[in-house]
Design a protein around this motif. Structure first.
Motif, PDB file in Angstrom:
ATOM      1  N   VAL A  53      -3.700  -8.751   7.721  1.00 43.77           N
ATOM      2  CA  VAL A  53      -2.326  -8.674   7.219  1.00 43.77           C
ATOM      3  C   VAL A  53      -1.484  -9.748   7.906  1.00 43.77           C
ATOM      4  O   VAL A  53      -1.460  -9.847   9.141  1.00 43.77           O
ATOM      5  CB  VAL A  53      -1.720  -7.281   7.477  1.00 43.77           C
ATOM      6  CG1 VAL A  53      -0.254  -7.241   7.037  1.00 43.77           C
ATOM      7  CG2 VAL A  53      -2.521  -6.203   6.753  1.00 43.77           C
ATOM      8  N   THR A  97       4.270  -8.095   5.561  1.00 42.87           N
ATOM      9  CA  THR A  97       4.522  -6.897   4.763  1.00 42.87           C
ATOM     10  C   THR A  97       6.008  -6.838   4.445  1.00 42.87           C
ATOM     11  O   THR A  97       6.855  -6.959   5.352  1.00 42.87           O
ATOM     12  CB  THR A  97       4.105  -5.617   5.508  1.00 42.87           C
ATOM     13  OG1 THR A  97       2.740  -5.730   5.932  1.00 42.87           O
ATOM     14  CG2 THR A  97       4.240  -4.402   4.609  1.00 42.87           C
ATOM     15  N   HIS A 142      -8.699 -11.686   5.533  1.00 39.85           N
ATOM     16  CA  HIS A 142      -8.090 -10.487   4.959  1.00 39.85           C
ATOM     17  C   HIS A 142      -7.261  -9.706   5.971  1.00 39.85           C
ATOM     18  O   HIS A 142      -6.999  -8.522   5.788  1.00 39.85           O
ATOM     19  CB  HIS A 142      -9.138  -9.572   4.307  1.00 39.85           C
ATOM     20  CG  HIS A 142      -9.703 -10.142   3.047  1.00 39.85           C
ATOM     21  ND1 HIS A 142     -10.921  -9.760   2.543  1.00 39.85           N
ATOM     22  CD2 HIS A 142      -9.204 -11.067   2.184  1.00 39.85           C
ATOM     23  CE1 HIS A 142     -11.172 -10.425   1.423  1.00 39.85           C
ATOM     24  NE2 HIS A 142     -10.139 -11.230   1.193  1.00 39.85           N
ATOM     25  N   SER A 176      -2.527   1.382  -4.282  1.00 34.27           N
ATOM     26  CA  SER A 176      -1.190   0.888  -4.648  1.00 34.27           C
ATOM     27  C   SER A 176      -0.666   1.618  -5.887  1.00 34.27           C
ATOM     28  O   SER A 176       0.035   2.617  -5.782  1.00 34.27           O
ATOM     29  CB  SER A 176      -1.218  -0.628  -4.852  1.00 34.27           C
ATOM     30  OG  SER A 176      -2.193  -1.009  -5.814  1.00 34.27           O
ATOM     31  N   LEU A 231      -2.094 -11.094   2.620  1.00 32.14           N
ATOM     32  CA  LEU A 231      -3.284 -11.152   3.465  1.00 32.14           C
ATOM     33  C   LEU A 231      -3.756 -12.591   3.614  1.00 32.14           C
ATOM     34  O   LEU A 231      -3.626 -13.398   2.676  1.00 32.14           O
ATOM     35  CB  LEU A 231      -4.434 -10.340   2.851  1.00 32.14           C
ATOM     36  CG  LEU A 231      -4.210  -8.871   2.531  1.00 32.14           C
ATOM     37  CD1 LEU A 231      -5.514  -8.251   2.036  1.00 32.14           C
ATOM     38  CD2 LEU A 231      -3.667  -8.121   3.724  1.00 32.14           C
ATOM     39  N   ARG A 266      -6.564  -0.308   3.520  1.00 33.32           N
ATOM     40  CA  ARG A 266      -6.842  -1.721   3.228  1.00 33.32           C
ATOM     41  C   ARG A 266      -8.331  -2.009   3.375  1.00 33.32           C
ATOM     42  O   ARG A 266      -8.941  -2.655   2.510  1.00 33.32           O
ATOM     43  CB  ARG A 266      -6.024  -2.610   4.173  1.00 33.32           C
ATOM     44  CG  ARG A 266      -6.359  -4.104   4.084  1.00 33.32           C
ATOM     45  CD  ARG A 266      -5.527  -4.907   5.085  1.00 33.32           C
ATOM     46  NE  ARG A 266      -5.707  -4.430   6.444  1.00 33.32           N
ATOM     47  CZ  ARG A 266      -6.636  -4.879   7.288  1.00 33.32           C
ATOM     48  NH1 ARG A 266      -7.487  -5.824   6.890  1.00 33.32           N
ATOM     49  NH2 ARG A 266      -6.726  -4.401   8.515  1.00 33.32           N
ATOM     50  N   ILE A 282       0.840  -1.192   0.000  1.00 31.02           N
ATOM     51  CA  ILE A 282       0.000   0.000   0.000  1.00 31.02           C
ATOM     52  C   ILE A 282       0.883   1.254   0.000  1.00 31.02           C
ATOM     53  O   ILE A 282       1.821   1.369   0.789  1.00 31.02           O
ATOM     54  CB  ILE A 282      -0.933   0.011   1.226  1.00 31.02           C
ATOM     55  CG1 ILE A 282      -1.910  -1.180   1.143  1.00 31.02           C
ATOM     56  CG2 ILE A 282      -1.699   1.323   1.329  1.00 31.02           C
ATOM     57  CD1 ILE A 282      -2.714  -1.395   2.408  1.00 31.02           C
ATOM     58  N   TRP A 336      -7.957  -2.254  -5.383  1.00 32.73           N
ATOM     59  CA  TRP A 336      -6.603  -2.267  -4.816  1.00 32.73           C
ATOM     60  C   TRP A 336      -5.704  -1.254  -5.534  1.00 32.73           C
ATOM     61  O   TRP A 336      -4.788  -0.681  -4.924  1.00 32.73           O
ATOM     62  CB  TRP A 336      -5.997  -3.666  -4.874  1.00 32.73           C
ATOM     63  CG  TRP A 336      -4.882  -3.816  -3.879  1.00 32.73           C
ATOM     64  CD1 TRP A 336      -3.538  -3.702  -4.114  1.00 32.73           C
ATOM     65  CD2 TRP A 336      -5.022  -4.070  -2.478  1.00 32.73           C
ATOM     66  NE1 TRP A 336      -2.832  -3.873  -2.947  1.00 32.73           N
ATOM     67  CE2 TRP A 336      -3.723  -4.097  -1.937  1.00 32.73           C
ATOM     68  CE3 TRP A 336      -6.113  -4.275  -1.640  1.00 32.73           C
ATOM     69  CZ2 TRP A 336      -3.493  -4.330  -0.575  1.00 32.73           C
ATOM     70  CZ3 TRP A 336      -5.888  -4.503  -0.295  1.00 32.73           C
ATOM     71  CH2 TRP A 336      -4.591  -4.532   0.226  1.00 32.73           C
ATOM     72  N   ASN A 356      -0.343  -2.658   8.912  1.00 24.07           N
ATOM     73  CA  ASN A 356      -1.508  -2.401   8.065  1.00 24.07           C
ATOM     74  C   ASN A 356      -1.183  -2.469   6.579  1.00 24.07           C
ATOM     75  O   ASN A 356      -1.956  -1.995   5.750  1.00 24.07           O
ATOM     76  CB  ASN A 356      -2.116  -1.045   8.425  1.00 24.07           C
ATOM     77  CG  ASN A 356      -2.838  -1.090   9.756  1.00 24.07           C
ATOM     78  OD1 ASN A 356      -3.890  -1.711   9.878  1.00 24.07           O
ATOM     79  ND2 ASN A 356      -2.263  -0.457  10.769  1.00 24.07           N
ATOM     80  N   GLY A 357      -0.026  -3.053   6.238  1.00 23.74           N
ATOM     81  CA  GLY A 357       0.301  -3.324   4.843  1.00 23.74           C
ATOM     82  C   GLY A 357       0.818  -2.132   4.066  1.00 23.74           C
ATOM     83  O   GLY A 357       0.920  -2.189   2.837  1.00 23.74           O
TER      84      GLY A 357
END
Length: 381
Positions: free
Chosen positions: A359, A362, A357, A326, A352, A304, A50, A322, A86-87
């Protein structure tokens, strides 16, 4: 040190293909072709990391209580831990230079940007500084270019949070006493400052024209915040401020789209199903095709969650939703090396759990910034 691995068995979001079962390899910090030991990620989704275009959720880490601002470096580390969980692999940290003072004053901004500069090489997540500057602070315009250069800040967004309606009517703005205390002013002095800044209004447009020309020549990327009309957007575009952060009306967003100016919306607005201030709904603007990117604003879990919600509700397909967190924001920032799982791009990815879903992992530049226990067993086995 970056990892050299090939992930197998997962659903992978590939450019132009959507979610497909495929292998994805990483080596030397980039997406590669068939590298390293294979790791089975059956039951997981592998997605581009992200890219968060605008977030100020770091404030509670850097200044958890009024006056508790002594450990800035540790605050940056704590912020990165939340980002990674949180990605988020690239994060724009949006710091104010505002009449509000305190944690939004210029002296505090200097401390924040110094801490980011010190810690960038010691964290995995790519941290990028952004300054949010209040338009009516005319006395600060002359110092702005040099301060930005000293701070290493090349992204600035203009905003105007003055309560003009109240000030024009001679009424006391709401929450004045609390604001004054945060700024370490007495309420009378704070109100006098707001009135003085409000009275600068007629001089602001010409001053903005001049400062934007100087900043553009300095290579600073410019944007506006909370556009309310097509004319607002046209005025900012003429100054070279092409990024439209959080437009408040459909009219302003449509004007940005028509001119090719990227529109950034707040992920919390998407998750809530509407603006907490009663502005245009992010869901409506996204449905109308008027959004290039979604940002965390004040809540790092929201990008996310917003992308997943858009896909589940059928507003967008999974790949398109997404994209808003991204490749979309990467394009806005001109970061051509990230935002998609394609050979040669940075190995920025988030894994994920397919069902929940949540996380699980990462990676930023092929380095682990976050990993939970279940997936750790597979990587370390």
């Amino acid at each position: 040190m970056s990892l050299e691995l090939t992930f197998t068995g997962a659903q992978v979001l590939l450019p132009g293909q959507g979610l497909v079962e495929a292998e994805v390899s990483i080596a030397d910090g980039v997406i590669s072709e068939g590298a390293g030991r294979k790791v089975n990620l059956d039951g997981y989704l592998v997605l581009p990391g992200i890219v968060d275009l605008h977030g100020d959720g770091f404030e509670r880490h850097l200044a958890p209580r009024r006056g508790a601002m002594k450990q800035m470096d540790e605050g940056v580390i704590a912020t990165e831990a939340e980002l990674a969980a949180n990605g988020i692999t690239t994060a724009v940290m949006a710091q104010f230079w505002s009449w509000e003072g305190g944690v939004r004053g210029p002296d505090y901004a200097a401390q924040v940007f110094a801490a980011i500069a010190r810690m960038r090489a010691r964290v995995v997540t790519d941290l990028l500084p952004q300054l949010r500057f209040e338009t009516h602070m005319l006395e600060d315009y002359d110092a702005l270019p040099e301060r930005l250069a000293d701070w290493g800040v090349s992204y600035l967004v203009f905003n105007d949070h003055l309560p003009h309606d109240r000030l024009a009517a001679g009424r006391t703005p709401p929450r004045l006493t609390g604001q004054a205390l945060k700024a370490r002013r007495n309420p009378e002095a704070h109100l006098a400052l707001l009135q003085q800044l409000h009275e600068n209004g007629a001089k602001v447009p010409a001053a903005l024209d001049r400062i934007c020309e100087i900043l553009r020549a300095q290579g600073v990327v410019l944007g506006s915040h909370d556009d309310q009309s097509a004319q607002d957007r046209a005025d900012w575009r003429a100054r070279g401020a092409r990024i439209a952060e959080f437009p408040e009306t459909i009219e302003a967003a449509e004007a940005a789209k028509a001119a090719g100016d990227p529109v950034i919306l707040g992920a919390p607005n998407v998750v809530r199903g509407g603006s907490h201030k009663g502005n245009a709904s992010a869901l409506d603007l996204i449905s109308m095709g008027l959004c290039e990117a979604i940002a965390s604003d004040y809540h790092y879990p929201s990008p996310r969650r917003a992308a997943l919600m858009l896909a589940r509700s059928g507003v967008l397909d999974f790949a398109s939703s997404w994209d808003l967190i991204s490749s979309g924001p990467a394009r806005v920032l001109g970061l051509e090396d990230r935002g998609a799982l394609a050979p040669g791009k940075r190995a920025d990815l988030v894994v994920l759990e397919a069902e929940s879903h949540r996380v699980a992992l990462t990676l930023a530049g092929g380095r682990v910034s976050y990993m939970n226990g279940a997936i750790a067993e597979r990587l370390l086995r």
